[in-house]
Design a protein around this motif. Structure first.
Motif, PDB file in Angstrom:
ATOM      1  N   ASP A  76     -12.838  38.852  -0.405  1.00 17.85           N
ATOM      2  CA  ASP A  76     -12.920  37.591   0.332  1.00 17.85           C
ATOM      3  C   ASP A  76     -14.215  37.587   1.137  1.00 17.85           C
ATOM      4  OD1 ASP A  76     -12.634  35.286   1.753  1.00 17.85           O
ATOM      5  OD2 ASP A  76     -10.720  35.844   2.687  1.00 17.85           O
ATOM      6  N   MET A  77     -15.148  36.769   0.721  1.00 16.75           N
ATOM      7  CA  MET A  77     -16.467  36.727   1.352  1.00 16.75           C
ATOM      8  C   MET A  77     -16.682  35.440   2.139  1.00 16.75           C
ATOM      9  SD  MET A  77     -18.518  38.431  -1.843  1.00 16.75           S
ATOM     10  CE  MET A  77     -20.094  38.356  -1.059  1.00 16.75           C
ATOM     11  N   ALA A  78     -15.580  34.762   2.492  1.00 19.63           N
ATOM     12  CA  ALA A  78     -15.678  33.497   3.216  1.00 19.63           C
ATOM     13  C   ALA A  78     -16.409  33.655   4.547  1.00 19.63           C
ATOM     14  CB  ALA A  78     -14.283  32.921   3.447  1.00 19.63           C
ATOM     15  N   ASN A 121     -15.621  33.403  -3.147  1.00 20.80           N
ATOM     16  CA  ASN A 121     -15.459  34.413  -4.194  1.00 20.80           C
ATOM     17  C   ASN A 121     -14.016  34.556  -4.668  1.00 20.80           C
ATOM     18  OD1 ASN A 121     -16.681  36.618  -5.795  1.00 20.80           O
ATOM     19  ND2 ASN A 121     -15.283  37.888  -4.649  1.00 20.80           N
ATOM     20  N   VAL A 122     -13.056  33.920  -4.014  1.00 18.00           N
ATOM     21  CA  VAL A 122     -11.656  34.132  -4.408  1.00 18.00           C
ATOM     22  C   VAL A 122     -10.941  32.885  -4.909  1.00 18.00           C
ATOM     23  CG1 VAL A 122     -11.316  36.162  -2.960  1.00 18.00           C
ATOM     24  CG2 VAL A 122     -10.884  33.920  -2.002  1.00 18.00           C
ATOM     25  N   VAL A 160     -17.358  39.444  -7.231  1.00 14.79           N
ATOM     26  CA  VAL A 160     -17.424  40.689  -6.467  1.00 14.79           C
ATOM     27  C   VAL A 160     -16.000  41.221  -6.301  1.00 14.79           C
ATOM     28  CG1 VAL A 160     -18.130  41.767  -4.300  1.00 14.79           C
ATOM     29  CG2 VAL A 160     -19.473  39.875  -5.243  1.00 14.79           C
ATOM     30  N   PHE A 161     -15.778  42.465  -6.734  1.00 11.17           N
ATOM     31  CA  PHE A 161     -14.452  43.081  -6.705  1.00 11.17           C
ATOM     32  C   PHE A 161     -14.516  44.435  -6.011  1.00 11.17           C
ATOM     33  CE2 PHE A 161     -14.559  40.238 -10.258  1.00 11.17           C
ATOM     34  CZ  PHE A 161     -13.316  39.647 -10.279  1.00 11.17           C
ATOM     35  N   VAL A 162     -13.358  44.871  -5.504  1.00 11.34           N
ATOM     36  CA  VAL A 162     -13.231  46.190  -4.893  1.00 11.34           C
ATOM     37  C   VAL A 162     -12.002  46.866  -5.494  1.00 11.34           C
ATOM     38  CG1 VAL A 162     -11.887  45.367  -2.910  1.00 11.34           C
ATOM     39  CG2 VAL A 162     -13.225  47.453  -2.712  1.00 11.34           C
ATOM     40  N   PRO A 163     -12.105  48.178  -5.817  1.00 17.35           N
ATOM     41  CA  PRO A 163     -10.913  48.866  -6.349  1.00 17.35           C
ATOM     42  C   PRO A 163      -9.909  49.136  -5.239  1.00 17.35           C
ATOM     43  CG  PRO A 163     -12.728  50.406  -6.118  1.00 17.35           C
ATOM     44  CD  PRO A 163     -13.270  49.041  -5.770  1.00 17.35           C
TER      45      PRO A 163
END
Length: 63
Positions: free
Chosen positions: A28-30, A36-37, A45-48
């Motif tokens: 979440d880049m808000a 991004n979501v 852009v993702f994170v594990p």
């Protein structure tokens, strides 16, 4: 990958894999003003997540 191993190495009868089932979630880049979501299929852009959810296993053999 397994098919390539078998194709290039006639002496190998089977190839097995056991890989962690890792999940990646959109970041979440808000707070940066970047969407991004929503919608989810446009996320870039993702994170594990910390823990894998089991193993994915496969075996490929010759006939």
């Amino acid at each position: 990958m397994a098919l390539l191993v078998l194709k290039q190495n006639q002496g190998i009868r089977s190839v097995s894999y056991a890989l962690p089932n890792k999940h990646y979630i959109p970041v979440d880049m808000a707070y940066l003003g970047v969407q991004n979501v929503v919608p989810p299929e446009t996320a870039e852009v993702f994170v594990p997540i910390a823990a894998p959810s089991g193993l994915i296993q496969a075996t490929v053999t010759r006939k």
